[in-house]
Design a protein around this motif. Sequence first.
Motif, PDB file in Angstrom:
ATOM      1  N   SER A   2       0.825  -1.325   0.013  1.00 13.09           N
ATOM      2  CA  SER A   2      -0.148  -0.019   0.204  1.00 13.09           C
ATOM      3  C   SER A   2       0.835   1.294  -0.019  1.00 13.09           C
ATOM      4  O   SER A   2       1.990   1.083   0.170  1.00 13.09           O
ATOM      5  N   GLY A   3       0.194   2.356  -0.195  1.00  9.37           N
ATOM      6  CA  GLY A   3       0.866   3.626  -0.192  1.00  9.37           C
ATOM      7  C   GLY A   3       0.395   4.635   0.484  1.00  9.37           C
ATOM      8  O   GLY A   3      -0.912   4.334   1.081  1.00  9.37           O
ATOM      9  N   ALA A   4       1.167   5.729   0.909  1.00  7.68           N
ATOM     10  CA  ALA A   4       0.705   6.370   1.807  1.00  7.68           C
ATOM     11  C   ALA A   4       0.970   8.018   1.327  1.00  7.68           C
ATOM     12  O   ALA A   4       1.757   8.408   0.659  1.00  7.68           O
ATOM     13  N   ARG A 165       1.129   7.728   7.851  1.00  8.54           N
ATOM     14  CA  ARG A 165       2.062   8.008   6.867  1.00  8.54           C
ATOM     15  C   ARG A 165       2.751   6.626   6.444  1.00  8.54           C
ATOM     16  O   ARG A 165       3.166   6.491   5.332  1.00  8.54           O
ATOM     17  N   HIS A 167       3.947   2.971   5.641  1.00  9.21           N
ATOM     18  CA  HIS A 167       3.331   2.003   4.952  1.00  9.21           C
ATOM     19  C   HIS A 167       4.178   0.823   4.399  1.00  9.21           C
ATOM     20  O   HIS A 167       5.482   1.043   4.620  1.00  9.21           O
ATOM     21  N   PHE A 187       9.039  -0.864   6.054  1.00 11.37           N
ATOM     22  CA  PHE A 187       7.931  -0.129   6.139  1.00 11.37           C
ATOM     23  C   PHE A 187       8.700   1.363   6.047  1.00 11.37           C
ATOM     24  O   PHE A 187       9.814   1.745   6.628  1.00 11.37           O
ATOM     25  N   SER A 189       8.138   5.881   5.637  1.00 15.93           N
ATOM     26  CA  SER A 189       7.296   6.819   5.682  1.00 15.93           C
ATOM     27  C   SER A 189       7.848   7.974   4.708  1.00 15.93           C
ATOM     28  O   SER A 189       9.043   7.957   4.278  1.00 15.93           O
ATOM     29  N   ARG A 298       1.220   1.093  14.341  1.00 14.44           N
ATOM     30  CA  ARG A 298       0.939   1.343  12.905  1.00 14.44           C
ATOM     31  C   ARG A 298       1.424   0.102  12.218  1.00 14.44           C
ATOM     32  O   ARG A 298       0.932  -0.639  11.091  1.00 14.44           O
ATOM     33  N   LEU A 302      -0.546  -3.006   9.964  1.00 10.61           N
ATOM     34  CA  LEU A 302      -0.355  -3.103   8.611  1.00 10.61           C
ATOM     35  C   LEU A 302      -0.193  -4.778   8.319  1.00 10.61           C
ATOM     36  O   LEU A 302      -0.368  -5.236   7.447  1.00 10.61           O
TER      37      LEU A 302
END
Length: 357
Positions: A2-4, A165, A167, A187, A189, A298, A302
């Motif tokens: 996924s993207g942020a 933010r 991901h 992960f 940011s 977070r 995820l």
Amino acid sequence: MSGAATGPGARRAARAIDALRRGWTFRVADRFGGLDLIAVESARDADLAAFGSSDMLISGERAVTLKLTNQRAAAAPGPVRLAGAADSVAAALAIADPALDLAHPLKGPFRTVDTGGEEAAAAAMVLARHAGLLPAFFVRSGAVAGPAETECTADDVAALLDPARLHIAARARLPVEASETAEIVAFRSPEEASDHVALVIGKRDGHPPVVRLHSECLTGDVLGSLKCDCGPQLHAALHAMADAPWGVLLYLRQEGRGIGLVNKLRAYALQDQGFDTVDANLRLGFPVEARDFAIAGRMLELLNVPRIRLMTNNPEKVARLEKEGVEVVERIPLALLTNPHNAQYLATKRDRTGHQL
């Protein structure tokens, strides 16, 4: 994967961190106008002359060390502004850097004045910590100053710290000593250079995994430092996960309890002068605990891991994760032998930060 979204506020805060490290003037704006700042550690005397102010902004923790706050203020210290404190970088460093306290034992007298913007001052201290610099600045009130090279707001700094933010950027199989079937997950940011990772050991079986939050420790994890117990804790946790049905190691890029490698080494130097780990951090001007546990929450989100068995001796980690919505069904202690170099460090963790050793 996924993207942020990369919000403009977070990008402005990231540029402010870059400006801070380069010794450029930057502004943290607020409803009162804001503050123009140059980080003391990266400033040059020519920059200070052009800046036109000899006021300093230091953290509340450093102000307490310098006896500039009363007992009531020391309970929840905020940044303190010193009027006309230093007309050179060397003079400012003598105030800001506790490693120089023995060489410059007599400081002041200082005159404290209103910061000119409490929200902006507090945000500046967060930026200093993320840049890995001493929390000290030359300061002038931005409401009447000329344009700064970079500008951000306190809200921008908050956006930079938003764990949403984060991901998943990549994942791959990674055979390790403890488990040849482990998977590593990275992960990221968007505006930050440090990437956090998780190591997943074993296969999901419907039960909560054994989870270990491990903050990056170059000296302990890689170089085998005897001053802490980080390296042995890391390897013991991995083997404990391999013996369990499954587990997740969260490797957080928050060196030195969130103050960065250089500042951690400064704290080590203060420990050589007789200060324990808590007092060393406070003398540097940082909180005792500066890590951001929302990042761990977070990462678990995820990874779709809502319930965990947390391997830790620190009850505060349990409370912080539960605050982030993670259900901690069990706390698993991690017992290791001490050595002559880390015995005092572990005693400080037990006596001053509530670790249950």
